[in-house]
Design a protein around this motif. Structure first.
Motif, PDB file in Angstrom:
ATOM      1  N   VAL A 183       0.836  -1.205   0.000  1.00  0.00           N
ATOM      2  CA  VAL A 183       0.000   0.000   0.000  1.00  0.00           C
ATOM      3  C   VAL A 183       0.872   1.257   0.000  1.00  0.00           C
ATOM      4  O   VAL A 183       0.656   2.180  -0.782  1.00  0.00           O
ATOM      5  N   ALA A 184       1.880   1.253   0.891  1.00  0.00           N
ATOM      6  CA  ALA A 184       2.707   2.448   1.032  1.00  0.00           C
ATOM      7  C   ALA A 184       3.578   2.709  -0.194  1.00  0.00           C
ATOM      8  O   ALA A 184       3.836   3.868  -0.535  1.00  0.00           O
ATOM      9  N   ASN A 185       4.050   1.667  -0.840  1.00  0.00           N
ATOM     10  CA  ASN A 185       5.022   1.855  -1.916  1.00  0.00           C
ATOM     11  C   ASN A 185       4.485   1.629  -3.329  1.00  0.00           C
ATOM     12  O   ASN A 185       5.179   1.932  -4.294  1.00  0.00           O
ATOM     13  N   ILE A 213       0.437   1.487  -4.009  1.00  0.00           N
ATOM     14  CA  ILE A 213      -0.883   2.103  -4.148  1.00  0.00           C
ATOM     15  C   ILE A 213      -0.822   3.623  -3.944  1.00  0.00           C
ATOM     16  O   ILE A 213      -1.338   4.389  -4.771  1.00  0.00           O
ATOM     17  N   VAL A 214      -0.227   4.038  -2.846  1.00  0.00           N
ATOM     18  CA  VAL A 214      -0.203   5.480  -2.560  1.00  0.00           C
ATOM     19  C   VAL A 214       0.527   6.262  -3.659  1.00  0.00           C
ATOM     20  O   VAL A 214      -0.011   7.249  -4.173  1.00  0.00           O
ATOM     21  N   PRO A 215       1.736   5.869  -4.045  1.00  0.00           N
ATOM     22  CA  PRO A 215       2.391   6.597  -5.146  1.00  0.00           C
ATOM     23  C   PRO A 215       1.574   6.575  -6.441  1.00  0.00           C
ATOM     24  O   PRO A 215       1.555   7.570  -7.172  1.00  0.00           O
ATOM     25  N   LYS A 225       0.608  10.099  -8.021  1.00  0.00           N
ATOM     26  CA  LYS A 225       1.213  10.415  -9.317  1.00  0.00           C
ATOM     27  C   LYS A 225       0.164  10.525 -10.415  1.00  0.00           C
ATOM     28  O   LYS A 225       0.433  11.087 -11.480  1.00  0.00           O
ATOM     29  N   VAL A 251      -7.823  11.464  -2.112  1.00  0.00           N
ATOM     30  CA  VAL A 251      -7.103  10.222  -1.783  1.00  0.00           C
ATOM     31  C   VAL A 251      -7.500   9.776  -0.376  1.00  0.00           C
ATOM     32  O   VAL A 251      -7.824   8.616  -0.136  1.00  0.00           O
ATOM     33  N   ALA A 270      -8.606   5.926   0.227  1.00  0.00           N
ATOM     34  CA  ALA A 270      -7.878   5.251   1.306  1.00  0.00           C
ATOM     35  C   ALA A 270      -8.742   4.354   2.198  1.00  0.00           C
ATOM     36  O   ALA A 270      -8.320   3.246   2.537  1.00  0.00           O
ATOM     37  N   VAL A 315      -9.029   0.720   1.139  1.00  0.00           N
ATOM     38  CA  VAL A 315      -7.774  -0.033   1.099  1.00  0.00           C
ATOM     39  C   VAL A 315      -7.344  -0.473   2.495  1.00  0.00           C
ATOM     40  O   VAL A 315      -6.796  -1.564   2.675  1.00  0.00           O
TER      41      VAL A 315
END
Lengths: 149, 223
Positions: A111-113, A115-117, A121, A129, A134, A137
């Motif tokens: 999720v951190a690396n 989904i979030v980016p 982006k 978001v 969020a 998720v």
């Protein structure tokens, strides 16, 4: 209705699909796969568990994920993806992740690396978001459907 | 057969025989070690550059142009040198549970005490660490996920790690977002990223509000 259909985006007061439409979900989906590719080629596949190492048909996987995301966030139950094929959005996440033994830490790292980016982006404002993407998720039941299966 | 022809064949055969003998000699492990022809893990190496067929893990991972890192910090481990046996010994010594995955090219270690991975200044408890190894059993990547219920400890850990990496490796190529606790706490998926990219090393640091807590994720890779 999908589990995230009731979430309201801060910018519009509507759910994510009603606010952004199918094209935006396709863009986010492609951004997710771009992040996955970058992670696999640059950093190894350590923290993606077996979710991607077992995939033999990435094109179909990409279409299915897009269909799931569209449905989950308030869209129709099926979509015709960029490859011209129709994919069903109503999917059993437990069955889809069975045998992968994804850990909680792997899920959080994904999720951190990934989904979030992918979301940020893709130009989704942080307010939306946080408000309409969020919560689904990080929902405990959604996470439990994928972790430890 | 003419004498000249026999002489040519004799010398040719002798040269070939000598070549074969020397080639065999330089691949004897004892000879390699005496001569100092060794790989980083201590195994013998062919002085002519030939060896085991390259495997996928030997292929540089997205090798980039540009400067090399001043050093390649990896939480006290040495990328390209620390071995599987050394990691196993470390885990045993500290009573850490590590599970081999993916054919033992990956070690997943749970609940690593904060003090054991505090080399860069981040001291959050309950860390999960992943150690990725190449086919020779040598460390190529270290990743961590550290969780906290509040933004303050993650923000402090992020700041300490950012300082350590910038000092030891060099400035980040990408600095995106603020890790100030009030910013992280302002909404789910708020995130700060520092991406350190060098020709021989990449470090990726992120602080993220996951909605149900905060995580600091780190990734250190030899390129």
């Amino acid at each position: 209705m999908g589990p995230g259909a009731s979430l309201k985006c801060a910018s519009s007061g509507k759910n994510a699909f009603a606010t952004y439409g199918a094209d935006a979900f396709v863009a986010v989906n492609k951004a997710i796969f771009a992040e996955v590719t970058a992670e696999l080629t640059a950093n190894g596949q350590t923290n993606l568990g077996d979710s991607f190492s077992r995939v033999t048909d990435f094109a179909t996987f990409e279409g299915r994920l897009a269909a799931f995301l569209v449905f989950a966030y308030g869209g129709p139950t099926s979509i015709t993806y960029t490859d011209g094929k129709t994919y069903e959005g109503v999917q059993d996440m437990r069955a889809a992740h069975a045998g992968m033994n994804i850990t909680s830490a792997q899920y959080d790292y994904f999720v951190a690396n990934i989904i979030v980016p992918a979301l940020t982006k893709s130009g989704v404002p942080m307010g939306d978001v946080s408000s309409c993407f969020a919560p689904l998720v990080v929902d405990a039941s959604v996470k439990a459907s994928m972790v430890g299966q | 057969m003419q004498r000249r022809t026999r002489r040519i064949l004799w010398w040719t055969g002798g040269a070939l025989g000598l070549f074969v003998a020397v080639s065999a000699l330089v691949h004897i492990p004892a000879v390699q070690h005496v001569m100092g022809w060794t790989n980083p893990d201590g195994s013998g190496a062919c002085p002519f550059g030939h060896g085991a067929p390259r495997v996928a893990s030997d292929t540089p991972k997205a090798a980039r142009p540009g400067p090399v890192a001043r050093t390649r910090p990896a939480l006290g481990f040495t990328l390209g040198a620390t071995t599987r046996a050394q990691l196993a010994s470390w885990a045993t010594q500290h009573a850490i549970t590590c599970t081999p995955r993916r054919g033992a090219t990956l070690l997943e270690c749970l609940d690593v005490p904060a003090t054991l991975l505090a080399e860069h200044g981040a001291a959050l408890g309950g860390t999960t660490a992943w150690f990725e190894l190449d086919d020779r059993g040598v460390l190529t990547t270290v990743k961590t996920l550290r969780r906290a219920t509040g933004a303050d400890p993650v923000a402090r850990a992020f700041a300490a790690t950012e300082l350590a990496l910038t000092t030891r490796a060099g400035a980040p190529a990408i600095a995106d977002g603020s890790a100030a606790p009030e910013v992280l706490a302002s909404g789910a998926f708020r995130q700060a990223t520092r991406d350190y990219r060098f020709a021989d090393y990449r470090a990726l640091l992120r602080a993220t509000n996951l909605g149900d807590g905060y995580v600091l994720t780190e990734s250190y890779t030899a390129l």
